[in-house]
Design a protein around this motif. Structure first.
Motif, PDB file in Angstrom:
ATOM      1  N   ARG A   1      75.664  39.415  59.933  1.00 41.42           N
ATOM      2  CA  ARG A   1      77.108  39.552  60.148  1.00 41.42           C
ATOM      3  C   ARG A   1      77.750  40.471  59.114  1.00 41.42           C
ATOM      4  O   ARG A   1      78.799  41.049  59.383  1.00 41.42           O
ATOM      5  N   SER A   2      77.139  40.577  57.950  1.00 38.32           N
ATOM      6  CA  SER A   2      77.683  41.421  56.891  1.00 38.32           C
ATOM      7  C   SER A   2      77.225  42.865  57.002  1.00 38.32           C
ATOM      8  O   SER A   2      77.584  43.698  56.147  1.00 38.32           O
ATOM      9  N   GLY A   3      76.437  43.181  58.010  1.00 44.32           N
ATOM     10  CA  GLY A   3      76.069  44.568  58.256  1.00 44.32           C
ATOM     11  C   GLY A   3      74.872  45.066  57.479  1.00 44.32           C
ATOM     12  O   GLY A   3      74.624  46.278  57.445  1.00 44.32           O
ATOM     13  N   TYR A   4      74.111  44.167  56.861  1.00 41.94           N
ATOM     14  CA  TYR A   4      72.883  44.611  56.204  1.00 41.94           C
ATOM     15  C   TYR A   4      71.859  45.018  57.255  1.00 41.94           C
ATOM     16  O   TYR A   4      71.728  44.372  58.301  1.00 41.94           O
ATOM     17  N   ARG A   5      71.116  46.058  56.963  1.00 41.81           N
ATOM     18  CA  ARG A   5      70.041  46.479  57.859  1.00 41.81           C
ATOM     19  C   ARG A   5      68.787  45.696  57.469  1.00 41.81           C
ATOM     20  O   ARG A   5      68.252  45.865  56.377  1.00 41.81           O
ATOM     21  N   LEU A   6      68.338  44.856  58.360  1.00 38.38           N
ATOM     22  CA  LEU A   6      67.262  43.920  58.066  1.00 38.38           C
ATOM     23  C   LEU A   6      65.967  44.360  58.743  1.00 38.38           C
ATOM     24  O   LEU A   6      65.962  44.720  59.925  1.00 38.38           O
ATOM     25  N   ALA A   7      64.871  44.286  57.973  1.00 34.23           N
ATOM     26  CA  ALA A   7      63.549  44.538  58.525  1.00 34.23           C
ATOM     27  C   ALA A   7      62.652  43.360  58.163  1.00 34.23           C
ATOM     28  O   ALA A   7      62.619  42.924  57.007  1.00 34.23           O
ATOM     29  N   LEU A   8      61.949  42.838  59.146  1.00 35.94           N
ATOM     30  CA  LEU A   8      60.936  41.831  58.897  1.00 35.94           C
ATOM     31  C   LEU A   8      59.654  42.567  58.520  1.00 35.94           C
ATOM     32  O   LEU A   8      59.153  43.395  59.301  1.00 35.94           O
ATOM     33  N   VAL A   9      59.128  42.311  57.344  1.00 32.92           N
ATOM     34  CA  VAL A   9      57.902  42.959  56.876  1.00 32.92           C
ATOM     35  C   VAL A   9      56.947  41.834  56.487  1.00 32.92           C
ATOM     36  O   VAL A   9      57.046  41.264  55.397  1.00 32.92           O
ATOM     37  N   ALA A  10      56.054  41.491  57.397  1.00 33.45           N
ATOM     38  CA  ALA A  10      55.289  40.250  57.249  1.00 33.45           C
ATOM     39  C   ALA A  10      53.840  40.441  57.658  1.00 33.45           C
ATOM     40  O   ALA A  10      53.508  41.275  58.516  1.00 33.45           O
ATOM     41  N   ASP A  11      52.964  39.649  57.037  1.00 29.76           N
ATOM     42  CA  ASP A  11      51.530  39.687  57.327  1.00 29.76           C
ATOM     43  C   ASP A  11      51.173  38.595  58.323  1.00 29.76           C
ATOM     44  O   ASP A  11      51.548  37.428  58.150  1.00 29.76           O
ATOM     45  N   GLY A  12      50.399  38.985  59.363  1.00 31.25           N
ATOM     46  CA  GLY A  12      49.977  38.026  60.363  1.00 31.25           C
ATOM     47  C   GLY A  12      50.052  38.636  61.752  1.00 31.25           C
ATOM     48  O   GLY A  12      50.416  39.810  61.922  1.00 31.25           O
ATOM     49  N   PRO A  13      49.756  37.863  62.769  1.00 25.63           N
ATOM     50  CA  PRO A  13      49.868  38.366  64.147  1.00 25.63           C
ATOM     51  C   PRO A  13      51.326  38.346  64.623  1.00 25.63           C
ATOM     52  O   PRO A  13      52.086  37.441  64.280  1.00 25.63           O
ATOM     53  N   ARG A  14      51.705  39.338  65.397  1.00 21.57           N
ATOM     54  CA  ARG A  14      53.073  39.449  65.890  1.00 21.57           C
ATOM     55  C   ARG A  14      53.522  38.179  66.616  1.00 21.57           C
ATOM     56  O   ARG A  14      54.682  37.756  66.470  1.00 21.57           O
ATOM     57  N   ALA A  15      52.654  37.577  67.370  1.00 21.55           N
ATOM     58  CA  ALA A  15      53.028  36.403  68.158  1.00 21.55           C
ATOM     59  C   ALA A  15      53.555  35.278  67.277  1.00 21.55           C
ATOM     60  O   ALA A  15      54.446  34.522  67.680  1.00 21.55           O
ATOM     61  N   THR A  16      53.012  35.158  66.056  1.00 21.38           N
ATOM     62  CA  THR A  16      53.493  34.118  65.142  1.00 21.38           C
ATOM     63  C   THR A  16      54.984  34.249  64.899  1.00 21.38           C
ATOM     64  O   THR A  16      55.738  33.270  64.994  1.00 21.38           O
ATOM     65  N   PHE A  17      55.424  35.443  64.587  1.00 17.83           N
ATOM     66  CA  PHE A  17      56.821  35.645  64.192  1.00 17.83           C
ATOM     67  C   PHE A  17      57.749  35.635  65.401  1.00 17.83           C
ATOM     68  O   PHE A  17      58.888  35.162  65.310  1.00 17.83           O
ATOM     69  N   GLU A  18      57.241  36.115  66.529  1.00 16.60           N
ATOM     70  CA  GLU A  18      58.033  36.014  67.751  1.00 16.60           C
ATOM     71  C   GLU A  18      58.248  34.548  68.116  1.00 16.60           C
ATOM     72  O   GLU A  18      59.351  34.152  68.517  1.00 16.60           O
ATOM     73  N   ASN A  19      57.199  33.736  67.962  1.00 12.68           N
ATOM     74  CA  ASN A  19      57.307  32.316  68.297  1.00 12.68           C
ATOM     75  C   ASN A  19      58.265  31.593  67.358  1.00 12.68           C
ATOM     76  O   ASN A  19      59.186  30.886  67.797  1.00 12.68           O
ATOM     77  N   VAL A  20      58.018  31.740  66.067  1.00  9.61           N
ATOM     78  CA  VAL A  20      58.751  30.932  65.091  1.00  9.61           C
ATOM     79  C   VAL A  20      60.186  31.404  64.940  1.00  9.61           C
ATOM     80  O   VAL A  20      61.134  30.606  65.047  1.00  9.61           O
TER      81      VAL A  20
END
Length: 424
Positions: A286-305
């Protein structure tokens, strides 16, 4: 050059307009605090000779003599927001004498009299004192300080920038001005950088320099939306701010102790968020920060959670090791995130990585030339750096402390850019 002449709408009154001469004769003299950062730039005038609804405010105009001159005074900023309009009403009799002065003060219309009951005038002109930073009107500076000094100092200090871009006014209500979440945050940052303590000495006035440009109200009204748009558009290039915020997931947003995986795989199908994590991601978005998820693991994990909590879509970019083919601290992970956000190498020093792993998140960010934040909430991994480059620039104990830290960083970005070794 006249400050108003640079805008596309011409702002010049006709010399043949008898109301221009009348408005010029009685234009207010506004006295400013010695540390006031924002001067009045223009006044739009309207003359009323009978009772009528104000063309520029919520008030009815009721002349007590021959006429009332309404002055709408424009400032680009006050200390709490971009956009400021104030009003002064001058009642004049048939002989040209000022018989009553009214002026705006925080949304109210107040009759202006000195403590001894006299009118605040010098010759044909009202003389009023502006609240430092806020520009509300008083007839006497001593009375102002006695009655509102502590509040004014608070607004100029701790509460500077509280409203960002002012978006509750006659122009925003008609869709003529607006601002993005980023622009609103940048307006807040600009004003927080301009905090000041009033001098409580009023040695400056609105006649200084080019003085107060005087034009008919319809011309000023037509000019204001373009002016606000130009001020808002200039914010990204003029206010130091973070280019991006990279966030890890496990034990940064999600409690790894609660993960449930598909048997025989590393794909997580369910996990609980860490306390405050969802609210923080929503707030940063909401504050306009540009956010990037940079994470180790399979994509499905982060899509699920993250998807289960509506957080996946809050990220502008999703850089996952399972897609990139390498784990953090590989520079490829960080390069991919920069590329996905359309950022370049010069933006590295204005970007920040937040994670729970010294060996991956912090080391990778430090090698890449970014700022690093270690989240020490979990004890699942080491809190002791093995290498010099595993030392984080900042450490926070809970994710809910991140928004405050980001603001502190943004308010000190020039110093950090010059001294990247500075740490908390």
């Amino acid at each position: 050059m006249n400050v108003l002449s640079t805008m596309p709408v011409a702002l010049t009154g006709s010399a043949e307009d008898p109301d221009l001469a009348l408005a010029g004769r009685h234009r207010p003299l506004l006295r400013l605090d010695d540390r006031e950062p924002f001067r009045p730039l223009a006044a739009g005038y309207t003359v009323y000779r009978r009772e009528a609804q104000s063309v520029s405010s919520k008030f009815m105009i009721r002349p007590v003599a021959d006429c009332v001159i309404e002055y709408v005074i424009w400032y680009d900023w006050d200390i709490q927001h971009l956009y400021d309009l104030e009003h002064v009403w001058v009642h004049v009799d048939a002989a040209g004498r000022v018989v009553k002065v009214e002026a705006s003060r925080h949304g109210a219309r107040r009759t202006m009299t000195r403590p001894d009951g006299s009118l605040p005038v010098e010759g044909p002109r009202p003389v009023l004192y502006l609240e430092p930073g806020k520009h509300a009107h008083w007839a006497d500076p001593g009375e102002m300080r006695a009655k509102a000094g502590l509040l004014i100092e608070g607004m100029c200090g701790a509460f500077a920038g509280a409203q960002g871009v002012h978006l509750s006014n006659r122009f925003s209500d008609r869709g003529l001005i607006g601002a993005s979440a980023l622009e609103n945050r940048l307006a807040t940052l600009k004003l927080k950088r301009m905090r000041f303590t009033p001098a409580w000495h009023f040695g400056r006035d609105s006649d200084a320099g080019e003085g107060l440009t005087l034009v008919p109200w319809p011309q000023l009204e037509a000019w204001i939306p373009g002016k606000v748009s130009s001020l808002v558009a200039a914010l990204p290039a003029t206010v130091p701010h973070l280019a991006a915020v990279f966030l890890d997931c496990g034990d940064t947003l999600v409690d790894e102790a609660t993960e449930e995986k598909i048997p025989g795989t590393e794909i997580v199908v369910k996990a609980a968020l860490m306390p405050g994590a969802g609210e923080v991601v929503e707030q940063l978005s909401r504050s306009g920060y540009r956010l990037a998820l940079v994470a180790d693991g399979p994509r499905a994990t982060f899509e699920n959670v993250l998807g289960a909590y509506g957080l996946w879509e809050r990220f502008e970019a999703h850089v996952i090791s399972g897609d990139v083919g390498e784990l953090k601290p590989s520079g490829k992970m960080f390069s991919a995130a920069m590329e996905a956000l359309g950022l370049t190498d010069v933006d590295r020093v204005r970007s920040i990585m937040v994670g729970n792993n010294l060996e991956r998140d912090v080391l990778g960010a430090n090698r890449f030339g970014m700022m690093s934040v270690f989240l020490s909430w979990s004890t699942r991994r080491s809190h002791t750096p093995r290498l010099r480059r595993e030392r984080p620039l900042f450490t926070i104990s809970h994710i809910w402390k991140l928004p405050e830290l980001l603001e502190r960083i943004e308010l000190s970005l020039p110093e950090l850019a010059l001294c990247p070794e500075v740490s908390s």
